[in-house]
Structures are given as structure tokens and as C-alpha cells.
Design an enzyme around this catalytic site. Structure first.
Site, PDB file in Angstrom:
ATOM      1  N   ASP A 127       0.848  -1.186   0.000  1.00 16.47           N
ATOM      2  CA  ASP A 127       0.000   0.000   0.000  1.00 16.47           C
ATOM      3  C   ASP A 127       0.887   1.242   0.000  1.00 16.47           C
ATOM      4  O   ASP A 127       1.659   1.472   0.930  1.00 16.47           O
ATOM      5  CB  ASP A 127      -0.876   0.000   1.259  1.00 16.47           C
TER       6      ASP A 127
ATOM      7  N   TYR B  87       2.911   9.844   0.783  1.00 16.52           N
ATOM      8  CA  TYR B  87       3.945   9.299   1.672  1.00 16.52           C
ATOM      9  C   TYR B  87       5.351   9.717   1.233  1.00 16.52           C
ATOM     10  O   TYR B  87       6.319   9.526   1.962  1.00 16.52           O
ATOM     11  CB  TYR B  87       3.867   7.763   1.758  1.00 16.52           C
TER      12      TYR B  87
ATOM     13  N   LYS C 260      -2.112   5.956  -4.290  1.00 16.81           N
ATOM     14  CA  LYS C 260      -3.279   6.820  -4.074  1.00 16.81           C
ATOM     15  C   LYS C 260      -3.077   8.242  -4.590  1.00 16.81           C
ATOM     16  O   LYS C 260      -1.978   8.789  -4.499  1.00 16.81           O
ATOM     17  CB  LYS C 260      -3.604   6.916  -2.576  1.00 16.81           C
TER      18      LYS C 260
ATOM     19  N   HIS D 259      -7.319   9.092  -2.141  1.00 18.15           N
ATOM     20  CA  HIS D 259      -6.809   8.964  -0.769  1.00 18.15           C
ATOM     21  C   HIS D 259      -7.808   9.462   0.280  1.00 18.15           C
ATOM     22  O   HIS D 259      -7.945   8.870   1.351  1.00 18.15           O
ATOM     23  CB  HIS D 259      -5.486   9.734  -0.651  1.00 18.15           C
TER      24      HIS D 259
HETATM   25  N1  LIG Z   1      -5.601   5.513   3.586  1.00 18.39           N
HETATM   26  C1  LIG Z   1      -5.142   6.198   4.604  1.00 18.39           C
HETATM   27  O1  LIG Z   1      -5.493   7.359   4.806  1.00 18.39           O
HETATM   28  C2  LIG Z   1      -4.162   5.568   5.539  1.00 18.39           C
HETATM   29  C3  LIG Z   1      -3.910   6.137   6.797  1.00 18.39           C
HETATM   30  C4  LIG Z   1      -2.992   5.507   7.645  1.00 18.39           C
HETATM   31  C5  LIG Z   1      -2.352   4.346   7.241  1.00 18.39           C
HETATM   32  N2  LIG Z   1      -2.610   3.833   5.987  1.00 18.39           N
HETATM   33  C6  LIG Z   1      -1.899   2.629   5.504  1.00 18.39           C
HETATM   34  O2  LIG Z   1      -2.005   1.599   6.455  1.00 18.39           O
HETATM   35  C7  LIG Z   1      -0.701   1.126   6.782  1.00 18.39           C
HETATM   36  C8  LIG Z   1      -0.714   0.578   8.167  1.00 18.39           C
HETATM   37  O3  LIG Z   1      -1.082   1.601   9.073  1.00 18.39           O
HETATM   38  P1  LIG Z   1      -0.461   1.772  10.478  1.00 18.39           P
HETATM   39  O4  LIG Z   1       0.908   2.288  10.367  1.00 18.39           O
HETATM   40  O5  LIG Z   1      -1.415   2.532  11.298  1.00 18.39           O
HETATM   41  O6  LIG Z   1      -0.388   0.234  10.949  1.00 18.39           O
HETATM   42  P2  LIG Z   1      -0.387  -0.549  12.276  1.00 18.39           P
HETATM   43  O7  LIG Z   1       0.196  -1.851  11.879  1.00 18.39           O
HETATM   44  O8  LIG Z   1      -1.709  -0.493  12.963  1.00 18.39           O
HETATM   45  O9  LIG Z   1       0.605   0.229  13.241  1.00 18.39           O
HETATM   46  C9  LIG Z   1       1.975   0.266  13.006  1.00 18.39           C
HETATM   47  C10 LIG Z   1       2.670   0.424  14.349  1.00 18.39           C
HETATM   48  O10 LIG Z   1       2.573  -0.813  15.080  1.00 18.39           O
HETATM   49  C11 LIG Z   1       3.865  -1.321  15.393  1.00 18.39           C
HETATM   50  N3  LIG Z   1       3.820  -2.781  15.145  1.00 18.39           N
HETATM   51  C12 LIG Z   1       3.788  -3.414  13.947  1.00 18.39           C
HETATM   52  N4  LIG Z   1       3.738  -4.748  14.111  1.00 18.39           N
HETATM   53  C13 LIG Z   1       3.734  -4.959  15.437  1.00 18.39           C
HETATM   54  C14 LIG Z   1       3.692  -6.126  16.223  1.00 18.39           C
HETATM   55  N5  LIG Z   1       3.646  -7.343  15.657  1.00 18.39           N
HETATM   56  N6  LIG Z   1       3.696  -6.002  17.583  1.00 18.39           N
HETATM   57  C15 LIG Z   1       3.747  -4.777  18.154  1.00 18.39           C
HETATM   58  N7  LIG Z   1       3.777  -3.630  17.457  1.00 18.39           N
HETATM   59  C16 LIG Z   1       3.779  -3.711  16.107  1.00 18.39           C
HETATM   60  C17 LIG Z   1       4.820  -0.598  14.482  1.00 18.39           C
HETATM   61  O11 LIG Z   1       6.042  -0.346  15.132  1.00 18.39           O
HETATM   62  P3  LIG Z   1       7.472  -0.854  14.543  1.00 18.39           P
HETATM   63  O12 LIG Z   1       7.614  -0.306  13.155  1.00 18.39           O
HETATM   64  O13 LIG Z   1       8.446  -0.304  15.522  1.00 18.39           O
HETATM   65  O14 LIG Z   1       7.398  -2.358  14.569  1.00 18.39           O
HETATM   66  C18 LIG Z   1       4.126   0.732  14.225  1.00 18.39           C
HETATM   67  O15 LIG Z   1       4.428   1.670  15.236  1.00 18.39           O
HETATM   68  C19 LIG Z   1       0.211   2.337   6.528  1.00 18.39           C
HETATM   69  O16 LIG Z   1       1.546   1.996   6.325  1.00 18.39           O
HETATM   70  C20 LIG Z   1      -0.429   2.892   5.268  1.00 18.39           C
HETATM   71  O17 LIG Z   1       0.012   2.148   4.150  1.00 18.39           O
HETATM   72  C21 LIG Z   1      -3.496   4.414   5.157  1.00 18.39           C
END
Ligand SMILES: NC(=O)c1ccc[n+]([C@@H]2O[C@H](COP(=O)([O-])OP(=O)(O)OC[C@H]3O[C@@H](n4cnc5c(N)ncnc54)[C@H](OP(=O)(O)O)[C@@H]3O)[C@@H](O)[C@H]2O)c1
Length: 302
Positions: free
Chosen positions: A41, A46, A75, A108
Site C-alpha cells: 500500500d 507518503y 493513491k 486517498h
Molecule cells: N488511507 C489512509 O489514509 C491511511 C492512513 C494511515 C495508514 N494507511 C496505511 O495503512 C498502513 C498501516 O497503518 P499503520 O501504520 O497505522 O499500521 P499498524 O500496523 O496499525 O501500526 C503500526 C505500528 O505498530 C507497530 N507494530 C507493527 N507490528 C507490530 C507487532 N507485531 N507487535 C507490536 N507492534 C507492532 C509498528 O512499530 P514498529 O515499526 O516499531 O514495529 C508501528 O508503530 C500504513 O503503512 C499505510 O500504508 C493508510
């Protein structure tokens, strides 16, 4: 595992590339490809599509993956909603990603900002300058044309509510294949999921682990108890729940061990699914982007 979106399929386990630093982005993307993630994604917002593209190219050239086995989403950002700006924004993303075609292109957010190079145009009081001259449907028509032209396999929406989605579904010539919204046990979006399932749309859940924000989903007593009982980690419980209830998910980590952990999933027993649905008491949205079009968490660096 793959979820169908009408004419094609999307790998349910998705890796998000919202990572501030380009070098870390490339390393994490490569690590995700190595453990088996085949759905990425991305977004022009980004500012790191080039780094994702570099990692993809490295793995393609090494023969470790084939292009047709990887699902690449990117996006359109809010300053490019005017129909005449869509094609060039799409081509610029595609070139940075170094791919001939994009598997899915999303709007987006449903908020249009003043057209121009500035991703967050603001007035002298610091307020975002919105663009009232373009509707989401007009932007959608431009995305439909991208599908006609052949370099975009599917199109979809992000950060829409049910009402906005219905509006587009009813008017669209090419229906949304994917709707990407924040969703996790603290924000299950059951009504939106039911609508998506009725219309053959994949609900793609972002922040599937709660974005590591407070209140911490991975410390929730219901999730932790299930994880302990089943010998899984809390992240594995939450991600298996996402798959089993019928969504695709996005998760992000810069740590190879967590990237692997998030890919090595196995089904939950029925009672665990029920416990999460009925027992998790917290209800919260972490990302306010859906209300304003301004992201709650975005890398500021270039
Ligand atoms: N469409 C939109 O507007 C929108 C908005 C936000 C996000 N997104 C997309 O969604 C993706 C995921 O979002 P998100 O970053 O919020 O994801 P998330 O997976 O909910 O949160 C990521 C956080 O969790 C930690 N983490 C990951 N795996 C873990 C595990 N197994 N145990 C404990 N902690 C863990 C990571 O830290 P570490 O890196 O230190 O492991 C990071 O701080 C983004 O990269 C983006 O592509 C889209």
C-alpha cells in the site's frame, strides 16, 4: 489468501509503506517481500514511492518475485482531484514506483484541496484551502478513464463513510473494487463491511494494529487473554480476526521480526472471534483524516 473484488483478487495480507525515511522504507519493503507479503500500500502523499519501487525492482531483477504476483496500490492526493490533474499524478506515481501498471489506484480522501504542487495548501491563518470546484464523482470519472487506458487494473476509495461510498457506487460506471478505511477491534465498521460484502467490494483495514497509539489495542485485556490461551501474539490475534471476519488488512513495521510475525497467521477458533466482537469495550478512531482530509500521521520529512 486472496479476497475477490469482482473481476480480480487482492492478497488479504497487506504491507503498508507509511514509513518516514526512504532507506528504512526500502529495507522494510524488501523484508516484507522476503517473508511473503505480496500486497503493498503506497501513496504519493507518503513521499517514498521511489524507495518502494527500488525494493520491488531489486527483488524482481533478482528473480525472487514476479510482477504479476505482487499487488501494488497507490493513491491520488487531495491537491490532484481536478480531473485534468489525475492522469499526470497517476503517471508520476507509476514512474516513481517503476511499474508498467498499478494494481489499484485509490482516491486517498474524499476532500479536495486547492489544486497545485502544495500537498497541504494553507491560508495566512494556517487553515487548509479546500477546493469547492470539483466533486468526488468528477474525480472518480477520471479514475474510470485510467482503467480504460489499461495501466490501472482497479480503482477504489479511501477514508469515505458509508454515505459517500453509496453515492459513488450508485453513480459509477466502474465500481470501487476496494475501500480502504481505518478498522480494528476498536473501530470494527460492521455496517460498512456488510455493505462492501453485498457489493463485492474489499474492505481494506488500515491501522489494523491500532497504529501503536493509546489506548493500546495490543494491550487490551480481551486480546491479551486470547493470545495467551492460543499461544499467539496479540498482533497475530488481531490480524487473524481481521482476515476471518472478511476484510483485507494493512500493517506496517520496520522490524523484520515483527514483519514476519504479522505474516505468520493461523485461524482463530469461533469463540475467540465472538469474544472479540462482544467483549472488547473500547471504541475509538485514531486517525482524523476521515473528518478533514488532513492526515493524523504522515511523515513530514522528504
Ligand atoms: N488511507 C489512509 O489514509 C491511511 C492512513 C494511515 C495508514 N494507511 C496505511 O495503512 C498502513 C498501516 O497503518 P499503520 O501504520 O497505522 O499500521 P499498524 O500496523 O496499525 O501500526 C503500526 C505500528 O505498530 C507497530 N507494530 C507493527 N507490528 C507490530 C507487532 N507485531 N507487535 C507490536 N507492534 C507492532 C509498528 O512499530 P514498529 O515499526 O516499531 O514495529 C508501528 O508503530 C500504513 O503503512 C499505510 O500504508 C493508510
Amino acid at each position: 489468501m486472496a479476497a475477490s473484488h469482482g473481476s480480480g483478487e487482492i492478497p488479504v495480507l497487506g504491507f503498508g509503506t507509511l514509513i518516514p525515511d526512504p532507506l528504512t522504507t526500502a529495507q522494510a519493503t524488501k523484508a516484507a517481500l522476503e517473508v511473503g507479503f505480496r500486497h503493498f500500500d503506497c501513496a504519493e502523499r507518503y513521499r517514498n514511492e521511489q524507495a518502494v519501487g527500488d525494493a520491488l525492482q531489486e527483488m524482481l531483477k533478482a528473480g525472487a518475485i514476479r510482477r504479476k504476483d505482487v499487488f501494488v496500490t497507490t493513491k491520488l492526493w487531495n491537491n490532484n482531484h481536478r480531473p485534468e490533474r489525475v492522469k499526470s499524478a497517476f503517471d508520476a506515481s507509476r514512474q516513481r514506483l517503476q511499474v508498467d501498471y498499478v494494481d489499484c489506484y485509490l482516491v486517498h480522501t474524499p476532500f479536495a484541496f486547492q489544486p497545485g504542487d502544495e500537498q497541504e495548501p494553507r491560508d495566512e491563518r494556517g487553515q487548509i484551502i479546500y477546493d469547492s470546484e470539483v466533486t468526488l464523482l468528477q474525480t472518480w470519472r477520471a479514475l474510470e478513464s485510467l482503467v480504460d487506458e489499461g495501466q490501472c487494473r482497479a480503482i477504489g476509495l479511501s477514508n469515505v463513510n458509508l454515505e459517500k461510498l453509496q453515492e459513488i457506487v450508485e453513480a459509477a460506471r466502474i465500481k470501487p473494487a476496494v475501500v480502504e478505511v481505518e478498522s480494528h477491534p476498536y473501530l470494527p465498521e460492521w455496517e460498512l463491511l456488510e455493505y462492501c460484502q453485498q457489493h463485492g467490494i474489499v474492505l481494506l483495514a488500515f491501522a489494523a494494529l491500532g497504529h501503536a497509539m493509546e489506548p493500546r489495542l495490543l494491550d487490551d485485556p480481551v486480546i491479551v487473554a486470547i493470545a495467551q490461551r492460543l499461544g499467539k501474539t496479540p498482533a497475530q490475534v488481531v490480524l487473524a480476526w481481521a482476515v476471518q471476519r472478511g476484510t483485507a488488512f494493512l500493517t506496517t513495521s520496520v522490524k523484520p521480526s515483527r514483519i514476519r510475525e504479522n505474516f505468520e497467521l493461523s485461524p482463530l477458533p469461533k469463540d475467540a472471534m465472538q469474544e472479540i466482537r462482544n467483549g472488547v469495550a473500547t471504541n475509538i478512531r485514531f486517525n482524523s483524516v476521515v473528518e478533514t482530509g488532513v492526515p493524523g500521521f504522515i511523515p513530514r520529512s522528504r
